[in-house]
Every structure is written in structure tokens, then in C-alpha cells.
Design an enzyme around this catalytic site. Structure first.
Site, PDB file in Angstrom:
ATOM      1  N   LYS A 284       0.877  -1.182  -0.211  1.00  0.00           N
ATOM      2  CA  LYS A 284       0.080  -0.016   0.251  1.00  0.00           C
ATOM      3  C   LYS A 284       0.874   1.305   0.015  1.00  0.00           C
ATOM      4  O   LYS A 284       1.919   1.408   0.588  1.00  0.00           O
ATOM      5  CB  LYS A 284      -0.763  -0.101   1.156  1.00  0.00           C
ATOM      6  CG  LYS A 284      -2.057  -0.902   0.990  1.00  0.00           C
ATOM      7  CD  LYS A 284      -2.826  -0.544   2.241  1.00  0.00           C
ATOM      8  CE  LYS A 284      -4.275  -0.755   2.139  1.00  0.00           C
ATOM      9  NZ  LYS A 284      -5.265  -0.762   3.407  1.00  0.00           N
ATOM     10  N   SER A 286       0.254   3.738   1.528  1.00  0.00           N
ATOM     11  CA  SER A 286       0.304   4.531   2.763  1.00  0.00           C
ATOM     12  C   SER A 286       1.275   3.975   3.652  1.00  0.00           C
ATOM     13  O   SER A 286       1.868   4.614   4.453  1.00  0.00           O
ATOM     14  CB  SER A 286      -1.117   4.024   3.495  1.00  0.00           C
ATOM     15  OG  SER A 286      -1.236   2.941   3.594  1.00  0.00           O
ATOM     16  N   LYS A 287       2.014   2.852   3.208  1.00  0.00           N
ATOM     17  CA  LYS A 287       2.933   2.159   4.153  1.00  0.00           C
ATOM     18  C   LYS A 287       4.320   3.406   4.025  1.00  0.00           C
ATOM     19  O   LYS A 287       5.447   3.160   4.633  1.00  0.00           O
ATOM     20  CB  LYS A 287       3.356   0.810   3.731  1.00  0.00           C
ATOM     21  CG  LYS A 287       2.534  -0.242   3.664  1.00  0.00           C
ATOM     22  CD  LYS A 287       2.857  -1.053   5.011  1.00  0.00           C
ATOM     23  CE  LYS A 287       1.448  -1.797   5.343  1.00  0.00           C
ATOM     24  NZ  LYS A 287       1.110  -2.898   4.341  1.00  0.00           N
ATOM     25  N   ARG A 288       4.387   3.996   2.939  1.00  0.00           N
ATOM     26  CA  ARG A 288       5.256   4.876   2.886  1.00  0.00           C
ATOM     27  C   ARG A 288       4.655   6.272   2.838  1.00  0.00           C
ATOM     28  O   ARG A 288       5.737   7.178   2.603  1.00  0.00           O
ATOM     29  CB  ARG A 288       5.867   4.953   1.288  1.00  0.00           C
ATOM     30  CG  ARG A 288       6.419   3.634   0.739  1.00  0.00           C
ATOM     31  CD  ARG A 288       6.691   3.659  -0.584  1.00  0.00           C
ATOM     32  NE  ARG A 288       7.828   4.852  -0.762  1.00  0.00           N
ATOM     33  CZ  ARG A 288       8.713   4.586  -1.699  1.00  0.00           C
ATOM     34  NH1 ARG A 288       9.242   3.716  -2.070  1.00  0.00           N
ATOM     35  NH2 ARG A 288       9.726   5.907  -1.614  1.00  0.00           N
TER      36      ARG A 288
END
Ligand code: GLU
Length: 523
Positions: A284, A286-288
Site C-alpha cells: 500500500k 500509505s506504507k510509505r
């Protein structure tokens, strides 16, 4: 029931429960859905603008512009507990920065405003009243504790939590009794057994009997604020939205929205759900989160043009993948029918390459180059400030020459103030021992170059210089051409690597080259 309903409606009359009147309601309600394309980007200001949201905004923008329509920014700020200070401003700032400004927005205003949901509470209350009147909605008196227990129980049994619709069929008396104790109940929407099938412009025909898997959803909280499901339907209707282009995480909620449209007697817009944007490894985005905020890309010198290009390049919507598309090209080449259901994989390692390409395109336009020159001057000033020995390096003609020579070699303007290019702005401290180790004929080389500059005058060309430098090495006793070039590069830049010597000479200009070479002679 009629009296009870009246009471309930009175309780929910905006002047009592909701406070803020709707600024331009008349105008807003006049704005009926028509044939004109009107799309919206509807982020919640619960975080700053990142690459995922840029992509959703961009697809909306290019779709609107392709069809001479309007692109609207609506801030979905009904969950007041999750608001992040500065996020609303950041979202609008970043849309401007990216070159995809909304036609209507909180800042710009427009005929369908206000554009912040927290200022449209009256409209949600009105829609709720209508739904209560027709029985499509009902008050729910379940306590947060009860709902919490239901959830726990479901999770313990490995089931998806869902409301058990306990308040759905309360009798008039039961409602009256409960209202006396709890005058501000939440309002739930009565999900119908059969949800309408719909044709998503990307995912095709969809049918999802939402009532079989979900409990009746809350549409208005006891605080008087709506939940997303009601608010987005009410706003899309009143804002005359013709097409909803949003992330595919909302696909499963769409039947619920369609049931609300149906219950209100409104015509729904067309839906196009956009596939996910993921990291290259499929994780995802959003993981980064930390490194995908637009502000950070901007501060690091990445161009909005490069970001728009990379987020569309990794996805679909175009006949072919091609690097270097500008916004006008994205608009003309975009085709909604070409969006596929596959997730788009974003490879951020390619971003510098995209930036290099777009920087080059900007340099080739005189007006844009002019702006870049100003930015580069500011960067030089910021980076070297008082260390600048010679303010002449801030001369626009000098900076422009550097840009023209180095375009295609650099990815970001910032590269030009990195250590490798410091010699352009500050005279290098040349290591005499190192110079002597390259050639014993330092004086000879220096004098020959000074003579050459004398002959060539003020206008230097790389081609002529390349030829002349070859001749210059002829007749040197013990220094090969390659060593002479190494020697000159070191003398001019203090470095053993870097641009071609002829380019260095052209970029520094004859006067500065003369001075740097004379320093060698003096040593
Ligand atoms: N506020 C929702 C979000 O940020 C918008 C969803 C929609 O576009 O309907 O995802």
C-alpha cells in the site's frame, strides 16, 4: 407516529440542533444536475496531500477539462475528531502548485458553495427529515456501549461486525419513551433488501445486496453531523455532480449510496471507480506515507509536471504508456474507457528520470526558462550566500547559460548547487600537488590556454574549443591529451570528474577561466 415525527423533526431543525446556517443555499439548490460535466475531488482534511490523492484529483481534473466541465474541490470535514490543522490549506495549495486548480473550492467559492461539509449541515438535516418522513430512516437509541459489545461479539465469532437493526421496528410508544430520555438520537438509513445494480464506468456492472452483509448505517450522528454516506450523496446532488471519479475502496459502498438517492427521489451521477495506486512491490502507498507528501517532493525540487506524468504513466486511461506527457497532452489523450481494473504500480525510483525530462521541456520554453533562472539564482544565494566570492555568478545571463548547458544532465535544479557543481559558483581550492602530479608542464599548458582564449575572444563555442584543445596538446613534451584535459578540469573546477572541459570553459566564460588559470601560473 405523525406527532412523534414532528417532534423528532423539530429537534433536528437546524436552528436548534445545528447552529450554522448554509451560506448560499438558494444558489446551491438551483444548481441541478444537467448535461454539463461537473466532477469533484472530495478529500477529508485528515492529512496532507499525497501522491494517492494527487492521482484522484488529477483524473478528475483531466476528465473535467477534456469535456469543458468544472472541477470542484469539496472538503469532507464532518469527522471533526480527525481534522489535521493545516491540511485543508495544504490540499488547496498543493492543487494550485500541481497546476490543477479547482474551478470551485472553499478558497475560490462558486455557485454551489459552501464547499466544506461542516458548513452544509442544514442540507443534511433537510435530507434526513425527508428520509424520516417517508420512513426510509429511523432514530437509533442504541448506546455506544451496546454497539461496542455487538462489535466485540462479532469479532470473537470471526464475523464482520454489523449493526443488528435493533431500533428498526420500534413502535411509536417505544420511540416516544426513548426520545424523552435521549432527545438527540442518531439516525439510521433503512437499507432495502434489493440494492439496485449499477454500471460503473471502470468496473462494469455491479450488484451488491448490501442489506445482507451490513446493518443499517448511521447517516446523521447525534452531534448533528452527517456521516460520509449521507453527506456525499446530498452534496453530489446539490452540487450537480455528473460523474463521481473516486478510489475503488468506495465501490462496495456505492449500492448504499444508490439506495439513498432512490429514497430521496434523486437521479444519481455516473460512477467511475479508480483502481488502487500501490508501490512497485504491490504494498500500500500509505506504507510509505512519510515520503509521499507533495510538499516534500516540492521542497526536494521535483516538478509538478513530473509527478503528474509519473502517476498517470503507471496507471491506465491512455492508449499507451509514454514518458514526458504534459498536462495539455494528458487532457487530450485521456480516455476514461481505457482505465482498467488493474492496480497501478508506482515506481518512485523512476521519478528523477521523469523530472529530468520535464526540466528539459521547461528549459526549452523561454518563458519557463526565465522562471527557472530566478529559482536557480535563489537556490545559489540560499546555498552559498556569503561564500559567493563574486556576485557576478548571480547574473541572469550566467545562470541561464548554465541551465542551457546542463539541461538533460541534471534531474533537479537543486543538482546545480550540489558539491559536484560548486565550482560554478565558488572558485575552487585547487590542490597544487595533485596538479603537479598530472603534468610537469603546468606553466606551458596554462600559457597556451591563455593564448587560445586571447585568440578566440569573448564568444566561445564548444565545438571550436574541442578542436582547439586537441591542437593545444600537440607539441607538449610529456603530457598526453587526456592528461592535459584532466589537468585543465582540475585547475578549473578542483575536481577530477565533471562536464567536458570545453563545456566548463564555455559555462565559466573567458574572464573567469583566465583568472582561474592565472592562479595556476602564480602558484
Ligand atoms: N472523503 C472521501 C475520501 O477522502 C471521499 C470519497 C468520495 O470521493 O466519495 O476518500
Amino acid at each position: 407516529m405523525a406527532a412523534l415525527l414532528k417532534r423528532l423533526l423539530r429537534l433536528w431543525s437546524p436552528s436548534v440542533a445545528l447552529g450554522r446556517p448554509l451560506g448560499r443555499r438558494e444558489a446551491s439548490q438551483d444548481c441541478k444536475p444537467g448535461t454539463a460535466v461537473r466532477v469533484r475531488f472530495a478529500p477529508s482534511p485528515t492529512g496532507f496531500m499525497h501522491l494517492g490523492s494527487l492521482r484522484t484529483a488529477l483524473y478528475n481534473y483531466i476528465f473535467a477539462k477534456k469535456h469543458q466541465g468544472s472541477f470542484i474541490l469539496r472538503l469532507e470535514d464532518t469527522d471533526q475528531t480527525r481534522l489535521v490543522p493545516g491540511a485543508a490549506e495544504n490540499i488547496e495549495d498543493m492543487l494550485e502548485w500541481a497546476g490543477i486548480p479547482p474551478d470551485e473550492s472553499p478558497r475560490r467559492g462558486g455557485p454551489a458553495g459552501p464547499y466544506q461539509q461542516s458548513q452544509r449541515l442544514e442540507l443534511y438535516a433537510q435530507a434526513t427529515d425527508t428520509l424520516l418522513k417517508t420512513g426510509a430512516a429511523y432514530p437509533c437509541f442504541c448506546s455506544p456501549q451496546r454497539l461496542g459489545l455487538l462489535k466485540k461479539e462479532a469479532l470473537r465469532n470471526s464475523q464482520t461486525p454489523r449493526y443488528d437493526n435493533r431500533c428498526r421496528n420500534l413502535s411509536q410508544e417505544q420511540v416516544a419513551q426513548r426520545l424523552a430520555k435521549d432527545p438527540k438520537p442518531a439516525i439510521r438509513f433503512r437499507l432495502k433488501e434489493e440494492a439496485p445494480a449499477f454500471q460503473d464506468l471502470v468496473y462494469g456492472w455491479n450488484r451488491h445486496d448490501v442489506a445482507s452483509v451490513e446493518g443499517d448505517p448511521i447517516i446523521l450522528k447525534s452531534s448533528g453531523f452527517p456521516t460520509y454516506h449521507l453527506a456525499n450523496v446530498v452534496d453530489d446532488h446539490h452540487m450537480g455532480i455528473s460523474h463521481v471519479l473516486r478510489g475503488c475502496e468506495w465501490l462496495a459502498s456505492t449500492p448504499k449510496h444508490l439506495l439513498i438517492y432512490q429514497a430521496l427521489g434523486w437521479q444519481p451521477p455516473q460512477f467511475a471507480h479508480l483502481p488502487l495506486l500501490l508501490n512497485r512491490d504491490g504494498s500500500k502507498l500509505s506504507k510509505r506515507q512519510g515520503d509521499i507528501f507533495l510538499e516534500q517532493f516540492a521542497a526536494a525540487g521535483f516538478l509538478p509536471e513530473a509527478l503528474l506524468d509519473i502517476v498517470t504513466n503507471c496507471g491506465s486511461g491512455f492508449a499507451e504508456n509514454q514518458m514526458g506527457r504534459t498536462l495539455p497532452e494528458l487532457i487530450t489523450q485521456f480516455d476514461l474507457a481505457r482505465i482498467t481494473c488493474h492496480s497501478a504500480l508506482l515506481d518512485l525510483e523512476k521519478l528523477p528520470e521523469f523530472n529530468r525530462l520535464h526540466l528539459r521541456q521547461l528549459v526549452s520554453s523561454e518563458a519557463q526558462r526565465h522562471q527557472l533562472v530566478g529559482k536557480l539564482q535563489a537556490l545559489v544565494e540560499d546555498t552559498f550566500g556569503s561564500h559567493l566570492q563574486d556576485r557576478a555568478v548571480l547574473d541572469p545571463a550566467y545562470t541561464e547559460r548554465i541551465l542551457l548547458l546542463r539541461q538533460g544532465h541534471i534531474c533537479r535544479l537543486q543538482d546545480l548547487v550540489s558539491p559536484a557543481y560548486t565550482y560554478l559558483w565558488i572558485r575552487p581550492a585547487v590542490d597544487r600537488v595533485q596538479l603537479g602530479a598530472i603534468s610537469k608542464e603546468a606553466d606551458m599548458i596554462a600559457r597556451r590556454l591563455l593564448g587560445l582564449l586571447e585568440r578566440l575572444g569573448m564568444t566561445l563555442s564548444q565545438d571550436v574549443l574541442n578542436d582547439e584543445l586537441k591542437k593545444l596538446s600537440e607539441g607538449l613534451e610529456g603530457t598526453k591529451y587526456s592528461h592535459m584535459m584532466k589537468f585543465l578540469r582540475l585547475a578549473l573546477s578542483g575536481q577530477l570528474q565533471g562536464p567536458a572541459v570545453a563545456e566548463m570553459i564555455v559555462s565559466l566564460g573567458p574572464k573567469e577561466v583566465r583568472e582561474r588559470i592565472q592562479m595556476v601560473l602564480c602558484s
